[in-house]
Write a protein that holds these residues in place. Sequence first.
Motif: not given
Length: 251
Positions: A114-137
């Motif tokens: 799960l941590g690696k997924m966030f790392m692959s999202a670029g500079s996510f800390w500067e924006n907002t984020l909702l994991p995709d459906f498959d990740t949340m499922a």
Amino acid sequence: MIHGTNAGPWTMSNFSEYFEQRGFRCHSPAYRHHDRPHSDDSSAILAGTSIADYVEDIIGFVKTLNTTPILVGHSLGGLIAQKLAAIGLARAIVLLNGSVNWGVLPTTRQERELGKMFMSAGSFWENTLLPDFDTMAKFGLNKLDSTEQRRVFDRLIPESGRVMFELFFWMFDENQTTKIDYDGVTCPVLMVSGSDDLAIPPSTARLIAERHGSRATFYEAESFGHYLTLEPEWKKIAEICANWMIDVKES
């Protein structure tokens, strides 16, 4: 009742209604901008918001009450409940799959994934984020059927990326936002951990409970996942929590 990330008070409504029937007076405050329908504007306004802001939101609400409350926090709400308890604003706290605190390392492959997924999202800390459906499922809604998974997912909102950074990458957070003063938490603690929660598994939750020492009661909820307040057998968990809370009130 203190809700988790990407969510709102609606995720705690089952518990609120149950506890009201058991004689408790319940309140379910929302973090700033979490009590409105999702839109591009409401999403953007959360960018840069910190967990520290949410802590202040809940402190402000608790200080309007005429009694020191029992705090029931789900996921991020569990972390915030500990923050308030450390400054004397809780009679007792219930952590429902409470989020990881500063200094607690992941214990499973799924947490690291799960941590690696966030790392692959670029500079996510500067924006907002909702994991995709498959990740949340997989990580949050894995104990719900497919129809209910979609219904719950459609009500979630993008969360502050900074909040996610503070939770998952606490070792890089110079403000140590999620650090808990365990010695300051002198009230009873009930920690409920779903056995099938992949985001905050029992092996990690136990590390948090251990830091609270003899004040903590740990309960592993067999066959429950992360969103145990919404799962089909949620009332079993509500009953366990309510009985513990009644014992605390009478002690």
